[in-house]
Design a protein around this motif. Structure first.
Motif, PDB file in Angstrom:
ATOM      1  N   ILE A 111       0.839  -1.205   0.000  1.00  0.00           N
ATOM      2  CA  ILE A 111       0.000   0.000   0.000  1.00  0.00           C
ATOM      3  C   ILE A 111       0.871   1.251   0.000  1.00  0.00           C
ATOM      4  CG2 ILE A 111      -1.682   1.307   1.338  1.00  0.00           C
ATOM      5  CD1 ILE A 111      -2.793  -1.397   2.312  1.00  0.00           C
ATOM      6  N   ASN A 112       1.926   1.206   0.788  1.00  0.00           N
ATOM      7  CA  ASN A 112       2.820   2.366   0.880  1.00  0.00           C
ATOM      8  C   ASN A 112       3.536   2.616  -0.451  1.00  0.00           C
ATOM      9  OD1 ASN A 112       2.118   2.771   3.551  1.00  0.00           O
ATOM     10  ND2 ASN A 112       3.863   1.606   4.362  1.00  0.00           N
ATOM     11  N   LEU A 140       3.715  -7.991  -5.411  1.00  0.00           N
ATOM     12  CA  LEU A 140       2.550  -8.550  -6.100  1.00  0.00           C
ATOM     13  C   LEU A 140       2.715 -10.052  -6.337  1.00  0.00           C
ATOM     14  CD1 LEU A 140       1.793  -5.771  -8.750  1.00  0.00           C
ATOM     15  CD2 LEU A 140       0.373  -6.421  -6.802  1.00  0.00           C
ATOM     16  N   GLN A 141       3.907 -10.463  -6.576  1.00  0.00           N
ATOM     17  CA  GLN A 141       4.171 -11.881  -6.754  1.00  0.00           C
ATOM     18  C   GLN A 141       3.846 -12.648  -5.472  1.00  0.00           C
ATOM     19  OE1 GLN A 141       5.048 -13.073  -9.688  1.00  0.00           O
ATOM     20  NE2 GLN A 141       5.169 -15.214  -9.047  1.00  0.00           N
ATOM     21  N   PHE A 142       4.147 -12.006  -4.331  1.00  0.00           N
ATOM     22  CA  PHE A 142       3.869 -12.635  -3.028  1.00  0.00           C
ATOM     23  C   PHE A 142       2.364 -12.801  -2.806  1.00  0.00           C
ATOM     24  CE2 PHE A 142       2.819 -12.152   1.478  1.00  0.00           C
ATOM     25  CZ  PHE A 142       3.522 -13.211   2.033  1.00  0.00           C
ATOM     26  N   PHE A 143       1.568 -11.831  -3.271  1.00  0.00           N
ATOM     27  CA  PHE A 143       0.128 -11.839  -3.004  1.00  0.00           C
ATOM     28  C   PHE A 143      -0.704 -12.578  -4.058  1.00  0.00           C
ATOM     29  CE2 PHE A 143       1.279  -8.268  -0.240  1.00  0.00           C
ATOM     30  CZ  PHE A 143       0.584  -8.628   0.909  1.00  0.00           C
ATOM     31  N   LYS A 144      -0.041 -13.244  -5.010  1.00  0.00           N
ATOM     32  CA  LYS A 144      -0.796 -13.985  -6.021  1.00  0.00           C
ATOM     33  C   LYS A 144      -1.726 -15.029  -5.409  1.00  0.00           C
ATOM     34  CE  LYS A 144       1.571 -13.751 -10.462  1.00  0.00           C
ATOM     35  NZ  LYS A 144       2.284 -14.519 -11.503  1.00  0.00           N
ATOM     36  N   PRO A 145      -1.317 -15.776  -4.361  1.00  0.00           N
ATOM     37  CA  PRO A 145      -2.229 -16.787  -3.790  1.00  0.00           C
ATOM     38  C   PRO A 145      -3.439 -16.178  -3.062  1.00  0.00           C
ATOM     39  CG  PRO A 145       0.065 -17.293  -3.238  1.00  0.00           C
ATOM     40  CD  PRO A 145       0.048 -15.894  -3.773  1.00  0.00           C
ATOM     41  N   TYR A 146      -3.401 -14.856  -2.817  1.00  0.00           N
ATOM     42  CA  TYR A 146      -4.472 -14.242  -2.022  1.00  0.00           C
ATOM     43  C   TYR A 146      -5.435 -13.417  -2.881  1.00  0.00           C
ATOM     44  CZ  TYR A 146      -1.029 -15.365   1.583  1.00  0.00           C
ATOM     45  OH  TYR A 146      -0.141 -16.015   2.391  1.00  0.00           O
ATOM     46  N   LYS A 147      -5.418 -13.648  -4.190  1.00  0.00           N
ATOM     47  CA  LYS A 147      -6.267 -12.848  -5.070  1.00  0.00           C
ATOM     48  C   LYS A 147      -7.759 -13.047  -4.801  1.00  0.00           C
ATOM     49  CE  LYS A 147      -3.394 -11.936  -9.113  1.00  0.00           C
ATOM     50  NZ  LYS A 147      -3.255 -12.088 -10.571  1.00  0.00           N
ATOM     51  N   LEU A 157      -6.426  -3.984  -8.023  1.00  0.00           N
ATOM     52  CA  LEU A 157      -7.078  -3.079  -8.968  1.00  0.00           C
ATOM     53  C   LEU A 157      -6.505  -1.675  -8.871  1.00  0.00           C
ATOM     54  CD1 LEU A 157     -10.802  -4.264  -8.606  1.00  0.00           C
ATOM     55  CD2 LEU A 157      -9.237  -4.689 -10.510  1.00  0.00           C
ATOM     56  N   MET A 158      -6.191  -1.259  -7.671  1.00  0.00           N
ATOM     57  CA  MET A 158      -5.571   0.059  -7.478  1.00  0.00           C
ATOM     58  C   MET A 158      -4.205   0.118  -8.171  1.00  0.00           C
ATOM     59  SD  MET A 158      -6.432   0.703  -3.451  1.00  0.00           S
ATOM     60  CE  MET A 158      -5.207   1.987  -3.367  1.00  0.00           C
ATOM     61  N   GLN A 163      -0.503   1.426 -12.757  1.00  0.00           N
ATOM     62  CA  GLN A 163       0.347   1.009 -13.876  1.00  0.00           C
ATOM     63  C   GLN A 163      -0.179   1.544 -15.206  1.00  0.00           C
ATOM     64  OE1 GLN A 163       0.688  -3.248 -13.733  1.00  0.00           O
ATOM     65  NE2 GLN A 163       2.293  -3.233 -12.176  1.00  0.00           N
ATOM     66  N   ASN A 164      -1.484   1.502 -15.382  1.00  0.00           N
ATOM     67  CA  ASN A 164      -2.069   1.997 -16.625  1.00  0.00           C
ATOM     68  C   ASN A 164      -1.784   3.481 -16.813  1.00  0.00           C
ATOM     69  OD1 ASN A 164      -3.057  -0.511 -17.286  1.00  0.00           O
ATOM     70  ND2 ASN A 164      -5.082  -0.148 -16.406  1.00  0.00           N
ATOM     71  N   LYS A 165      -1.900   4.193 -15.703  1.00  0.00           N
ATOM     72  CA  LYS A 165      -1.587   5.620 -15.752  1.00  0.00           C
ATOM     73  C   LYS A 165      -0.119   5.822 -16.123  1.00  0.00           C
ATOM     74  CE  LYS A 165      -2.307  10.065 -14.915  1.00  0.00           C
ATOM     75  NZ  LYS A 165      -0.971  10.567 -15.147  1.00  0.00           N
ATOM     76  N   LEU A 166       0.729   4.989 -15.540  1.00  0.00           N
ATOM     77  CA  LEU A 166       2.163   5.069 -15.807  1.00  0.00           C
ATOM     78  C   LEU A 166       2.462   4.751 -17.276  1.00  0.00           C
ATOM     79  CD1 LEU A 166       5.066   5.396 -14.771  1.00  0.00           C
ATOM     80  CD2 LEU A 166       5.010   3.000 -14.060  1.00  0.00           C
ATOM     81  N   ILE A 167       1.826   3.727 -17.808  1.00  0.00           N
ATOM     82  CA  ILE A 167       2.027   3.341 -19.218  1.00  0.00           C
ATOM     83  C   ILE A 167       1.624   4.480 -20.141  1.00  0.00           C
ATOM     84  CG2 ILE A 167       1.221   1.776 -21.030  1.00  0.00           C
ATOM     85  CD1 ILE A 167       0.971  -0.378 -18.797  1.00  0.00           C
TER      86      ILE A 167
END
Length: 703
Positions: A111-112, A140-147, A157-158, A163-167
């Motif tokens: 989050i930070n 994000l790789q760590f949180f894949k099992p918690y989707k 989603l946030m 990322q979309n904004k960055l792209i």
């Protein structure tokens, strides 16, 4: 004796220490037997005592003790399990607590990071964003099992929104890359690849299209013609040079943009060539320009392959060019202009043949710089076709002449040498072409030129036969029936030898290859021997004196024949001497046989097998005809011949000279000797030529 490894030999050696002690053996055996009985009694007593002991109480006590111990151990185990159960639960609680703390901690970090990332997005500091994004991707790789957890999914989603904004920001900045910091754009490109490799490909596709956009517009109209191909290459090189100066990508993009340009240009060239009529010169000039461009960029036929299907235009043009050269050659003399007399050192080869191969090599060198594909094969086929055209339209017509003057000898030897020259150069040309392409080159047709060589030699022999006509006319006019003694060499033979020498002085020095000098000399020897043998039927009557005179003439001719190669300033080989001796020996043997009386029958048969040794009845009949044996008497000779044949196993199958001997049936029908000779001489030449059909191929191998 109580030892486990007790050895009785030790005691036996002590007891029987000498031969005299053997007398005590009965006493020793008695003592041993008594001792054995005593031991057996003691053992039996011990067993009996053991069996009388009562073990039942001890066993019962032992079983009860074991049972009590087992029950105690089970109780102890249960106590221990009860004690450790709480500890295991505590460990599980601890692990779950640690995992929860880790998840919460990493969730807080995620989050930070996302919050920090969102806050610095407006700064477009892609270098710092790239570092934060790397941390985020790891979290994000760590949180894949918690989707499946709603809260985690919301956080994902946030992040996706971030990322979309960055792209979008990165792509917008690249659209104005000339005004942006190159280092920041470099990290921006890395960010796109980190998010997903498809964004990298999208960025590069945009960049290539952007760089080549102006080029497409400039060369889309009339400027896109083949005439402006060189300008297109220069224009692109400037683009490439500029691209190579950019430091906005972490990857090498120059190679890819070159490939994009080549693909686009190849398509444009293919359309231009398909939709327009291109002249050969323009085609080759633009192909050369393209190859130079490819070479400057270390490319391999990336663009030039588009020209390959249309190089047939150039091949067709060379077809027309070669046809015009053949027409030009046909209007010129084929003799070297320096060849004014036989003493000239200029090789007697058709000038046009050397010019033709110069053209072939020039065309081959020219096209080999432009392609190594099917065009080389097509050109080789064109060469093969025009070699045959050259033979049929330029060389062969010379042989159709009826001029048998001394000047014709220069032409006939020129054709012989030219045929040999073409065969040798065709082999060399074929090897050269084969090295220039990986495609299969069809073999060149050289049979026509071997035939040209044989026909040239036949024409030389025919010219000499024309010169011999007066000699044979004189031979026919000799009053053989009035010849009562053998004189010196006959005048007809002196003339024949003179004409032979005069011709050979011109012919042999003009033949370049030694093997063909030998070939011609061999054929001339066979022709002379065969002609003399066939002319014997015109000597009427064929008496001993006339045969002796002819034998002397033949011997004189043989001496000259042995010197034939000397007219070409070549040594006389042993094989040639053997060849001449063999052929003249057959003729001399026939002449000796003709001097043998026809009676008794056994006499002529015996001489025939001794001198000729031929199994052929038909050949034997030819001899009977020469000796003017009455045909009604032939059967007596033939029966005796067969009888002798059954006895003599050493006879040869067939004598070559007799095989070539003509019968006199036509003469009996009223043909004069001179007419007979004129009709048959050409057939003799052709038969000899047939025998030597592959002689040229054989001798060319003897360098």
């Amino acid at each position: 004796m109580n030892s486990i490894d007790y050895d009785p030999r030790t005691h036996l050696n002590e007891i029987f220490s000498s031969p005299d002690t053997l007398n005590e053996l009965p006493q020793l055996l008695n003592h041993t037997s008594q001792y054995k009985q005593q031991l057996t009694s003691e053992i039996n007593e011990s067993i009996a005592q053991y069996q009388r002991v009562d073990l039942s109480n001890d066993i019962v006590n032992l079983v009860n003790t074991v049972k009590e111990v087992k029950e105690g151990s089970q109780s102890t185990k249960e106590s221990i399990t009860e004690m450790t159960s709480s500890i295991q639960k505590l460990d599980c609680y601890k692990k779950n607590l640690v995992a929860s703390m880790t998840v919460l901690k990493r969730l807080q970090m995620l989050i930070n990071v996302n919050s920090t990332l969102s806050s610095i997005l407006p700064t477009h500091n892609y270098k710092e964003i790239y570092q934060l994004l790397g941390v985020m991707k790891e979290l994000l790789q760590f949180f894949k099992p918690y989707k499946s957890i709603d809260e985690i999914n919301q956080i994902n989603l946030m992040i996706v929104h971030t990322q979309n904004k960055l792209i979008d920001d990165i792509f917008m900045d690249f659209e104005e890359f000339h005004n942006k910091d190159e280092e920041q754009l470099l990290f921006g490109a890395k960010i796109l690849e980190l998010i997903d490799v498809q964004y990298k490909e999208k960025l590069l596709a945009w960049f290539y299209n952007f760089q080549l956009r102006d080029l497409r517009e400039v060369f889309s109209g009339e400027a896109g013609s083949l005439d402006n191909l060189g300008r297109r290459f220069i224009y692109f090189k400037n683009i490439l040079k500029q691209v190579q100066q950019y430091k906005i990508f972490p990857w090498d993009v120059s190679g890819e943009i070159v490939q994009e340009f080549c693909k686009m240009t190849k398509q444009d060239i293919s359309k231009l060539l398909y939709n327009s009529k291109v002249e050969s010169k323009s085609l080759l000039d633009n192909l050369t320009t393209t190859l130079e461009f490819e070479k400057s960029l270390n490319l391999t036929n990336e663009i030039s392959l588009a020209f390959e299907p249309y190089l047939s235009i150039w091949v067709h043009e060379q077809d027309r060019y070669l046809n015009s050269k053949i027409l030009e050659f046909s209007a010129l003399s084929q003799l070297p202009p320096e060849l004014k007399d036989v003493s000239s050192n200029v090789p007697n080869i058709a000038v046009s043949s050397t010019e033709l191969f110069k053209i072939f090599n020039r065309l081959l060198v020219h096209i080999s710089k432009l392609t190594d594909g099917d065009t080389i094969v097509d050109l080789a086929k064109l060469f093969n076709r025009y070699l045959l055209e050259y033979n049929s339209r330029i060389l062969l017509p010379i042989l159709s002449t009826e001029d048998y003057s001394d000047e014709s000898l220069k032409y006939f030897t020129m054709l012989l040498n030219t045929g040999d020259y073409i065969i040798g150069n065709v082999d060399e040309l074929y090897e050269k072409i084969q090295k220039l392409t990986k495609n299969t080159i069809p073999q060149f047709n050289t049979d026509a030129f071997y035939q040209l060589i044989n026909r040239s030699i036949s024409s030389l022999l025919m010219k000499m036969s024309v010169d011999y006509k007066p000699c044979w006319r004189e031979f026919f006019n000799i009053a053989w029936e009035q010849l009562d003694s053998v004189n010196d060499i006959s005048s007809y033979m002196n003339d024949l030898k003179t004409k032979t020498s005069d011709n050979l002085k011109i012919i042999l020095p003009l033949i370049i290859r030694d093997s063909y000098v030998r070939n011609f000399c061999d054929k001339l020897v066979e022709l002379l021997v065969t002609t003399i043998a066939n002319n014997l039927k015109f000597v009427k009557p064929l008496q001993a004196t006339s045969v002796e005179q002819i034998s002397m003439d033949v011997y004189s001719l043989k001496e000259l024949a042995l010197k034939f190669p000397l007219y070409s300033a070549k040594d006389v080989s042993k094989s040639y001497v053997k060849f001449v001796n063999t052929h003249f020996h057959d003729l001399e043997s026939l002449l000796k046989l003709l001097m043998v009386p026809i009676v008794p029958v056994e006499n002529i048969i015996e001489s025939y097998f001794e001198l000729i040794g031929d199994k052929s009845i038909s050949n034997f009949v030819k001899v009977l005809n020469l000796k003017n044996v009455d045909r009604t008497s032939h059967h007596k000779y033939i029966e005796n011949f067969k009888l002798q044949l059954s006895i003599d196993d050493g006879a040869v199958t067939s004598c070559g000279l007799l095989q070539n001997l003509e019968d006199e049936e036509e003469l009996s029908r009223g043909a004069t000797p001179e007419i007979k000779l004129n009709e048959k001489f050409e057939s003799h030449v052709n038969k000899i030529n047939e025998n030597f059909k592959n002689f040229g191929k054989f001798f060319r191998k003897d360098e």
